[in-house]
Design a protein around this motif. Structure first.
Motif, PDB file in Angstrom:
ATOM      1  N   PHE A 197       7.640  18.881 -15.779  1.00  0.00           N
ATOM      2  CA  PHE A 197       8.623  17.151 -15.743  1.00  0.00           C
ATOM      3  C   PHE A 197       9.705  17.850 -16.205  1.00  0.00           C
ATOM      4  CE2 PHE A 197       3.608  16.251 -16.082  1.00  0.00           C
ATOM      5  CZ  PHE A 197       4.118  14.819 -14.530  1.00  0.00           C
ATOM      6  N   GLY A 198      11.117  17.057 -15.452  1.00  0.00           N
ATOM      7  CA  GLY A 198      12.134  17.067 -16.033  1.00  0.00           C
ATOM      8  C   GLY A 198      12.710  16.188 -14.873  1.00  0.00           C
ATOM      9  N   ASP A 199      14.231  15.604 -15.297  1.00  0.00           N
ATOM     10  CA  ASP A 199      15.424  14.766 -14.488  1.00  0.00           C
ATOM     11  C   ASP A 199      16.190  16.023 -13.907  1.00  0.00           C
ATOM     12  OD1 ASP A 199      16.881  16.223 -16.146  1.00  0.00           O
ATOM     13  OD2 ASP A 199      17.416  14.489 -17.513  1.00  0.00           O
TER      14      ASP A 199
ATOM     15  N   LYS B 181      12.826  15.522 -11.040  1.00  0.00           N
ATOM     16  CA  LYS B 181      13.632  14.577 -10.144  1.00  0.00           C
ATOM     17  C   LYS B 181      14.249  15.342  -9.189  1.00  0.00           C
ATOM     18  CE  LYS B 181      16.479  10.800  -9.857  1.00  0.00           C
ATOM     19  NZ  LYS B 181      16.966   9.413 -10.546  1.00  0.00           N
TER      20      LYS B 181
ATOM     21  N   TYR C 268       5.217  10.554 -12.161  1.00  0.00           N
ATOM     22  CA  TYR C 268       7.218  10.863 -12.454  1.00  0.00           C
ATOM     23  C   TYR C 268       7.375   9.511 -13.057  1.00  0.00           C
ATOM     24  CZ  TYR C 268      12.201  11.960 -13.449  1.00  0.00           C
ATOM     25  OH  TYR C 268      13.664  12.331 -13.757  1.00  0.00           O
ATOM     26  N   ARG C 269       6.973   8.563 -13.202  1.00  0.00           N
ATOM     27  CA  ARG C 269       7.449   7.207 -13.972  1.00  0.00           C
ATOM     28  C   ARG C 269       6.566   7.051 -15.088  1.00  0.00           C
ATOM     29  NH1 ARG C 269       7.544   4.364  -8.643  1.00  0.00           N
ATOM     30  NH2 ARG C 269       4.976   4.442  -8.607  1.00  0.00           N
TER      31      ARG C 269
ATOM     32  N   TRP D 144       5.516   9.296 -17.119  1.00  0.00           N
ATOM     33  CA  TRP D 144       5.665  10.353 -17.776  1.00  0.00           C
ATOM     34  C   TRP D 144       7.365  10.273 -18.229  1.00  0.00           C
ATOM     35  CZ3 TRP D 144       1.909  12.041 -20.820  1.00  0.00           C
ATOM     36  CH2 TRP D 144       0.884  12.191 -20.333  1.00  0.00           C
ATOM     37  N   ARG D 145       7.786   9.487 -17.343  1.00  0.00           N
ATOM     38  CA  ARG D 145       9.354   9.401 -17.782  1.00  0.00           C
ATOM     39  C   ARG D 145       9.662   9.017 -19.250  1.00  0.00           C
ATOM     40  NH1 ARG D 145      15.022   8.889 -14.144  1.00  0.00           N
ATOM     41  NH2 ARG D 145      16.187   8.355 -16.143  1.00  0.00           N
TER      42      ARG D 145
ATOM     43  N   VAL E 158      10.057  10.942 -22.566  1.00  0.00           N
ATOM     44  CA  VAL E 158      10.287  11.625 -22.921  1.00  0.00           C
ATOM     45  C   VAL E 158      11.673  10.565 -24.035  1.00  0.00           C
ATOM     46  CG1 VAL E 158      12.204  13.548 -21.254  1.00  0.00           C
ATOM     47  CG2 VAL E 158       9.271  13.208 -21.751  1.00  0.00           C
ATOM     48  N   GLU E 159      11.970   9.960 -22.483  1.00  0.00           N
ATOM     49  CA  GLU E 159      13.485   9.708 -23.172  1.00  0.00           C
ATOM     50  C   GLU E 159      13.308   8.909 -24.353  1.00  0.00           C
ATOM     51  OE1 GLU E 159      15.777   9.345 -21.467  1.00  0.00           O
ATOM     52  OE2 GLU E 159      15.113  10.570 -18.924  1.00  0.00           O
TER      53      GLU E 159
END
Length: 218
Positions: free
Chosen positions: A31-33, A55, A153-154, A156-157, A160-161
């Protein structure tokens, strides 16, 4: 976790990302931005069999609100590009240090009714196609249309943030020392302390010489 110098292509976010994943046993979900959405990074991860939930970097139209790269039909195998108006031109062979390819619509833009939505260049539209274009285009399509991708994505983001917010809180966005080695050591110590605090909040306790974790709400 890794700390690198803040400038230079060799220290782009996607470079240490590959190093970190290389240390994992077996296949993982990554996972990553958008900072990790480079073509080489995606190609390396997917080629290794990992599931990539990164993303995609947004496209910037040449004209605000106009056509972006995804509005063109780009056939990297057949080496052709077709614009939204239906004009088709050849796609050049890879060249230069970055192996970029070009599609020149200079002649076709003359008198085209869609030109105002495509380009402001006097010579007409010129597309630059970078390596791994097909993988990046597929990633943008998946992020826009795949409900499972969007759900994961929604999910796990936010954690992380939140972890990043903890890490840089109380003035810790600025590095404390001069040099990568000292700052890398500081970063690992701070991360370990934050992880310990989280475990304590979750119920970590020591009883009769044994550490146990009794789950409880944070």
């Amino acid at each position: 976790m890794a700390l690198r110098p803040g400038s230079g292509a060799a220290h782009h976010e996607s470079v240490p990302a590959l190093d970190l994943v290389a240390g994992e046993d077996g296949l993982v979900e990554v996972f990553g931005d958008a900072a990790y959405s480079s073509g080489p990074c995606r190609h390396a991860l997917t080629s290794a069999g990992h599931r990539v939930v990164i993303k995609p970097a947004p496209l910037r139209p040449a004209v605000p609100g106009g056509f972006s790269l995804d509005d063109f039909a780009i056939d990297t195998i057949g080496s052709t590009v077709t614009c939204p108006a239906g004009h088709q031109v050849p796609l050049s062979a890879p060249s230069g240090r970055n192996l970029q390819r070009k599609a020149f619509f200079t002649g076709q833009c003359v008198g085209c009714p869609l030109r105002s939505r495509c380009t402001t260049a006097k010579a007409g539209r010129i597309l630059t196609i970078r390596p791994h274009h097909d993988e990046l285009a597929a990633a943008r399509e998946q992020a826009a249309t795949d409900p499972l991708w969007q759900q994961d994505y929604r999910r796990w983001r936010p954690p992380v943030e939140r972890a990043i917010a903890w890490l840089v809180a109380r003035g810790n966005r600025r590095l404390r020392y001069i040099g990568t080695i000292k700052n890398n050591a500081w970063l690992h110590i701070r991360a370990a302390a934050l992880n310990l605090r989280t475990l304590i909040n979750l119920g970590l306790t020591r009883t009769s010489g044994t550490w146990t974790l009794v789950s409880k709400p944070i």
